[in-house]
Design a protein around this motif. Structure first.
Motif, short mmCIF file in Angstrom:
data_model
loop_
_atom_site.label_atom_id
_atom_site.label_comp_id
_atom_site.label_asym_id
_atom_site.label_seq_id
_atom_site.Cartn_x
_atom_site.Cartn_y
_atom_site.Cartn_z
N ILE A 208 27.94 21.74 -11.34
CA ILE A 208 28.17 20.30 -11.37
C ILE A 208 29.40 19.95 -10.53
O ILE A 208 30.30 20.76 -10.35
CB ILE A 208 28.36 19.78 -12.82
N ASP A 209 29.40 18.71 -10.02
CA ASP A 209 30.56 18.25 -9.26
C ASP A 209 31.55 17.55 -10.19
O ASP A 209 31.36 17.52 -11.41
CB ASP A 209 30.14 17.34 -8.11
N ALA A 210 32.60 16.95 -9.61
CA ALA A 210 33.66 16.34 -10.42
C ALA A 210 33.15 15.16 -11.23
O ALA A 210 33.73 14.81 -12.26
CB ALA A 210 34.81 15.91 -9.52
N ALA A 211 32.07 14.51 -10.78
CA ALA A 211 31.50 13.36 -11.50
C ALA A 211 30.48 13.79 -12.55
O ALA A 211 29.88 12.94 -13.20
CB ALA A 211 30.86 12.40 -10.51
N GLY A 212 30.25 15.12 -12.71
CA GLY A 212 29.30 15.59 -13.70
C GLY A 212 27.87 15.64 -13.21
O GLY A 212 26.95 15.83 -14.00
N ASP B 42 15.44 16.29 -15.55
CA ASP B 42 16.90 16.28 -15.63
C ASP B 42 17.40 15.32 -16.70
O ASP B 42 18.40 15.57 -17.36
CB ASP B 42 17.51 15.88 -14.27
N LEU B 43 16.66 14.19 -16.87
CA LEU B 43 17.10 13.14 -17.78
C LEU B 43 15.95 12.69 -18.68
O LEU B 43 14.78 12.75 -18.29
CB LEU B 43 17.63 11.93 -17.01
N ILE B 44 16.31 12.25 -19.87
CA ILE B 44 15.38 11.63 -20.80
C ILE B 44 15.77 10.15 -20.90
O ILE B 44 16.92 9.83 -21.21
CB ILE B 44 15.43 12.27 -22.20
N SER B 45 14.83 9.25 -20.63
CA SER B 45 15.11 7.81 -20.69
C SER B 45 14.76 7.28 -22.08
O SER B 45 13.67 7.53 -22.59
CB SER B 45 14.31 7.06 -19.62
N LEU B 46 15.72 6.54 -22.66
CA LEU B 46 15.55 5.98 -24.01
C LEU B 46 15.73 4.47 -23.96
O LEU B 46 16.62 3.96 -23.27
CB LEU B 46 16.57 6.57 -24.98
N GLN B 47 14.89 3.77 -24.70
CA GLN B 47 15.09 2.33 -24.91
C GLN B 47 15.68 2.12 -26.29
O GLN B 47 15.14 2.60 -27.29
CB GLN B 47 13.78 1.56 -24.79
N ILE B 48 16.81 1.39 -26.34
CA ILE B 48 17.48 1.10 -27.61
C ILE B 48 17.33 -0.39 -27.90
O ILE B 48 17.69 -1.23 -27.07
CB ILE B 48 18.98 1.46 -27.56
N ARG B 49 16.79 -0.71 -29.08
CA ARG B 49 16.68 -2.11 -29.52
C ARG B 49 17.62 -2.31 -30.71
O ARG B 49 17.36 -1.81 -31.80
CB ARG B 49 15.24 -2.44 -29.94
N SER C 154 21.00 13.43 -20.79
CA SER C 154 20.64 14.75 -20.26
C SER C 154 19.53 15.38 -21.09
O SER C 154 19.53 15.29 -22.31
CB SER C 154 21.87 15.67 -20.29
N CYS C 155 18.59 16.01 -20.42
CA CYS C 155 17.55 16.74 -21.13
C CYS C 155 18.20 17.82 -21.98
O CYS C 155 19.05 18.59 -21.50
CB CYS C 155 16.57 17.35 -20.12
N GLY D 252 26.06 12.80 -20.89
CA GLY D 252 25.71 14.10 -20.34
C GLY D 252 25.61 14.11 -18.83
O GLY D 252 25.95 13.15 -18.15
N LEU D 253 25.13 15.23 -18.29
CA LEU D 253 25.01 15.41 -16.85
C LEU D 253 24.13 14.32 -16.25
O LEU D 253 22.97 14.17 -16.62
CB LEU D 253 24.38 16.78 -16.54
N ASN D 254 24.70 13.55 -15.33
CA ASN D 254 23.99 12.47 -14.66
C ASN D 254 23.51 11.38 -15.61
O ASN D 254 22.74 10.50 -15.22
CB ASN D 254 22.77 13.01 -13.87
#
Length: 281
Positions: A214-218, A186-193, A205-206, A56-58
């Protein structure tokens, strides 16, 4: 024959060495060979290739499946590095391993040849079938859907005002999030085990409704950032909405119709984009 000399100068607190001949440098369990008496230049570089995904975005950039490593020389050679020359370890670990189909998580990968490390980098590797999408419900409520993670555990990092709940099965993890209306992250941080022992942190992305440029890089631009007309053609308008009908853009007091936003693909219902170049004359 090799010679090394410690120089009195230093850079950023690091000693400088003057050397000639061939020297082996050991660092982080890897051996790097430096030669100054090479008779013939053999310049080449390494690149990684494969299937990548952006969350997602960023959001984080990840690899779907272990990436391929290729060696490209100045003489036109372009070849895939065989598995026997590739070693990997979990980031922060000291144990280097041979390549296996189940190496997932934050990894350090390298190419070994003739007892020397020719290339080393960090990658975040997920199962090939993994997919992620956001499902907005309102301006302060939505869901993140993660699929094909196997028996992985998912944990949401703490964030001020954010409430979350994770419900998982072998094929899908659903993360429901709610935040105060005026404090949308803007973002949700997730830990994956992963069940093989690998761990990674990703930003998604939230999943709540929003509108932005958004710019070309999203990357989403700040809402109060002035945008010169010369830059508009490289930007796009993006809408996250729980509505399944395609939004339209109007302008002026008379509500003159300009354009419909378009949905990138059916994997992202509720996510609509429109290149601004299509409505700017």
């Amino acid at each position: 024959d090799s010679r090394t000399e410690i120089l009195p100068q230093s850079i950023a607190g690091r000693r400088l060495l003057k050397m000639s001949g061939s020297v082996e440098v050991c660092s982080d369990g890897a051996v790097y060979r430096v030669r100054t008496n090479q008779e013939q230049e053999q310049a080449s570089f390494f690149a990684i290739a494969g299937h990548r995904a952006s969350l997602g975005l960023n959001g984080s950039e990840i690899w779907l499946g272990f990436p391929e490593i290729r060696e490209v020389s100045t003489h036109g050679m372009n070849q895939r590095i065989p598995d026997r020359e590739i070693r990997w370890k979990y980031r922060g670990s000291d144990e280097w391993r041979s390549l296996t189909p189940t190496c997932h998580g934050d990894l350090v990968i390298r190419v070994e040849r003739d007892r020397s490390t020719l290339f080393q980098t960090h990658v975040s590797v997920f199962p090939e079938e993994f997919s992620a999408r956001v499902s907005p419900k309102s301006t302060n409520e939505g869901r993140i859907l993660l699929r094909n993670l196997g028996k992985a555990e998912v944990h949401v990092a703490s964030c001020e005002g954010l409430e979350s709940n994770v419900v998982g099965s072998r094929t899908e993890q659903i993360i429901s999030v709610t935040h105060p209306p005026a404090k949308r992250p803007d973002l949700i941080s997730l830990q994956i085990r992963f069940d093989n022992g690998g761990i990674t942190m990703i930003d998604v992305s939230c999943p709540t409704s929003t509108v932005g440029v958004i710019d070309a890089a999203g990357r989403m631009l700040p809402k109060d950032l002035p945008i010169p007309l010369s830059m508009v053609s490289g930007l796009a308008l993006q809408v996250l909405s729980p509505k399944l009908h395609i939004p339209k853009i109007t302008a002026g007091n008379d509500g003159h119709f300009l354009a419909h936003l378009r949905r990138p693909n059916e994997k992202d219902p509720g996510v609509f984009t429109l290149p601004l170049s299509s409505i700017v004359t």
